[in-house]
Write a protein that holds these residues in place. Structure first.
Motif, short mmCIF file in Angstrom:
data_model
loop_
_atom_site.label_atom_id
_atom_site.label_comp_id
_atom_site.label_asym_id
_atom_site.label_seq_id
_atom_site.Cartn_x
_atom_site.Cartn_y
_atom_site.Cartn_z
N GLU A 1 -1.16 -10.06 -3.65
CA GLU A 1 -1.59 -8.76 -4.16
C GLU A 1 -3.05 -8.48 -3.79
OE1 GLU A 1 0.37 -6.64 -5.07
OE2 GLU A 1 1.98 -7.37 -6.34
N GLU A 2 -3.88 -9.50 -3.71
CA GLU A 2 -5.25 -9.30 -3.26
C GLU A 2 -5.29 -8.81 -1.82
OE1 GLU A 2 -7.31 -12.96 -3.94
OE2 GLU A 2 -7.54 -12.61 -6.10
N HIS A 3 -4.43 -9.39 -0.99
CA HIS A 3 -4.34 -8.94 0.40
C HIS A 3 -3.81 -7.51 0.47
CE1 HIS A 3 -5.64 -12.26 2.91
NE2 HIS A 3 -5.02 -13.10 2.10
N ALA A 4 -2.87 -7.17 -0.40
CA ALA A 4 -2.37 -5.80 -0.43
C ALA A 4 -3.47 -4.84 -0.83
CB ALA A 4 -1.19 -5.70 -1.42
N PHE A 5 -4.24 -5.20 -1.84
CA PHE A 5 -5.38 -4.37 -2.24
C PHE A 5 -6.33 -4.17 -1.06
CE2 PHE A 5 -9.79 -4.04 -3.41
CZ PHE A 5 -9.81 -3.02 -4.35
N SER A 6 -6.67 -5.25 -0.39
CA SER A 6 -7.60 -5.20 0.72
C SER A 6 -7.08 -4.32 1.86
CB SER A 6 -7.89 -6.60 1.25
OG SER A 6 -8.82 -6.57 2.31
N THR A 7 -5.77 -4.41 2.11
CA THR A 7 -5.15 -3.60 3.15
C THR A 7 -5.33 -2.11 2.86
OG1 THR A 7 -3.49 -5.27 3.63
CG2 THR A 7 -2.97 -3.03 4.29
N TYR A 8 -4.99 -1.70 1.65
CA TYR A 8 -5.10 -0.28 1.30
C TYR A 8 -6.55 0.17 1.23
CZ TYR A 8 -0.11 -0.11 0.21
OH TYR A 8 1.26 -0.13 0.31
N ASP A 9 -7.42 -0.68 0.74
CA ASP A 9 -8.83 -0.31 0.65
C ASP A 9 -9.43 -0.09 2.03
OD1 ASP A 9 -11.20 -0.06 -1.22
OD2 ASP A 9 -11.95 -1.60 0.14
N GLU A 10 -9.11 -0.96 2.96
CA GLU A 10 -9.58 -0.82 4.33
C GLU A 10 -9.04 0.46 4.97
OE1 GLU A 10 -11.65 -2.44 7.79
OE2 GLU A 10 -11.58 -3.12 5.72
N TYR A 11 -7.77 0.74 4.75
CA TYR A 11 -7.15 1.94 5.32
C TYR A 11 -7.79 3.20 4.76
CZ TYR A 11 -3.46 5.15 6.81
OH TYR A 11 -2.77 6.19 7.38
N LEU A 12 -8.10 3.22 3.48
CA LEU A 12 -8.74 4.38 2.87
C LEU A 12 -10.12 4.63 3.46
CD1 LEU A 12 -7.71 3.79 -0.85
CD2 LEU A 12 -7.30 5.90 0.43
N ARG A 13 -10.88 3.58 3.64
CA ARG A 13 -12.24 3.76 4.15
C ARG A 13 -12.25 4.22 5.61
NH1 ARG A 13 -14.71 -0.60 4.64
NH2 ARG A 13 -13.24 -2.16 3.90
N GLU A 14 -11.25 3.80 6.36
CA GLU A 14 -11.21 4.15 7.78
C GLU A 14 -10.55 5.49 8.05
OE1 GLU A 14 -9.24 0.96 9.73
OE2 GLU A 14 -10.98 -0.41 9.62
N ASN A 15 -9.79 6.04 7.09
CA ASN A 15 -9.01 7.24 7.35
C ASN A 15 -9.17 8.31 6.27
OD1 ASN A 15 -7.07 6.33 9.75
ND2 ASN A 15 -7.16 4.63 8.29
N GLU A 16 -10.29 8.31 5.60
CA GLU A 16 -10.49 9.21 4.47
C GLU A 16 -10.31 10.68 4.86
OE1 GLU A 16 -13.86 10.39 1.10
OE2 GLU A 16 -14.19 8.68 2.46
N GLU A 17 -10.96 11.11 5.90
CA GLU A 17 -10.91 12.53 6.28
C GLU A 17 -9.49 12.95 6.65
OE1 GLU A 17 -12.96 15.63 9.49
OE2 GLU A 17 -13.73 13.59 9.27
N MET A 18 -8.80 12.14 7.42
CA MET A 18 -7.44 12.46 7.83
C MET A 18 -6.50 12.54 6.62
SD MET A 18 -4.21 10.93 8.24
CE MET A 18 -4.48 9.18 8.53
N LEU A 19 -6.63 11.59 5.72
CA LEU A 19 -5.75 11.52 4.57
C LEU A 19 -5.97 12.69 3.61
CD1 LEU A 19 -5.91 7.68 3.83
CD2 LEU A 19 -3.96 8.94 4.77
#
Length: 290
Positions: free
Chosen positions: A194-212
């Motif tokens: 679950e820590e890795h899952a958290f990290s995955t989503y957190d990284e994706y949010l920071r890299e794709n904020e404007e698009m999302l």
């Protein structure tokens, strides 16, 4: 087979477990902290039944983990992340497929816990209904993450479905066996996942904020976070937090999912202790329910 050897075999068998994160992010500290134990590897002794607490499955059936075994869990998840997920789901257009596989697999531990707890209840060994409810609430949450990823097209490819479903099948058996041997081991392993899952989503949010932020929220997310019955959502918030995610666009959806994963981490950490988890709806939290 003696207990240390059996746990070692479990670690080897965990080759079918998926770990889900891109390279380690400092943002994972959002909800994650670790307390180190001084217990030597495999030296913990299970107290006799008359001295054991019934507070939760770990105090009833488990024994403490050494630092070495915790590190082995963390290393195995990181290794499998690098050899399977980072390779198979590489590429900017593979994010939703990665998340689909993640959520297919993330539901499995909760099914395994429920299976073992039902077995204990059937055999008359132990009955605490609140843990059945807790783990079902966690699986219900992961189900809706999965529905969101399917709506986004994460399951479009047959090979992605085949890989995720077969890993999940093998993982189910591994978690059942580990939970029967030592619930603390099973909870600690899932904490790492679950820590890795958290990290995955957190990284994706920071890299794709404007698009999302420019994309609409999937209907599955609206049905779950806004229009749905929030009883089961509240039940896995074991820190007595009354969360109500804001869902206005796709960015908000991924924020909610990331924060759900952080809540799962906190629950897995609590279940490795002597603490009895709290339920908002059972009057165990001082929370204003509106």
């Amino acid at each position: 087979m003696n207990r240390p050897l059996l746990i070692s075999c479990l670690l080897a068998s965990a080759g079918s477990i998926s770990a889900f994160a891109p390279p380690q992010s400092s943002a994972v500290n959002y909800a994650i902290g670790r307390r180190r134990s001084t217990t030597p590897l495999f030296s913990a002794i299970v107290p006799p039944p008359e001295e054991r607490s019934d507070a939760n499955p770990s105090t009833k059936f488990g024994s403490p983990l050494s630092d070495g075994l915790k590190e082995a869990n963390r290393w195995s998840i990181g290794f499998l992340k690098g050899t399977i997920f980072d390779t198979f789901f590489a590429g900017e257009d593979r994010a939703y497929a990665r998340f689909y596989a993640l959520e297919t697999i993330a539901r499995v531990p909760y099914f395994s816990y429920l299976s073992v707890l039902h077995l204990y209840e059937t055999l008359g060994r132990w009955r605490r209904a609140k843990y059945l409810k807790l783990h079902f609430a966690e699986s219900w949450n992961e189900l809706h993450h999965l529905l969101i990823m399917e709506e986004l097209g994460g399951n479009d490819r047959f090979l992605d479905r085949f890989l995720a479903q077969h890993i999940a099948f093998g993982y189910y058996g591994v978690v059942i066996l580990s939970y029967l041997i030592n619930p603390i081991f099973a909870y600690n392993l899932n904490q790492d996942v679950e820590e890795h899952a958290f990290s995955t989503y957190d990284e994706y949010l920071r890299e794709n904020e404007e698009m999302l932020k420019g994309q609409p929220a999937p209907q599955a997310a609206i049905d779950y976070y806004i229009d749905g019955d929030m009883y089961m959502f509240d039940e896995f918030q074991t820190t007595c937090e009354m969360r109500r995610p804001k869902i206005e666009n796709l960015y908000d959806v991924f924020v909610a999912i990331r924060d759900d994963e952080a809540a799962h981490v906190e629950t897995m950490k609590a279940l490795q202790t002597e603490l009895d988890v709290a339920s908002i709806h059972d009057g165990e939290c001082e929370v204003d329910i509106f």
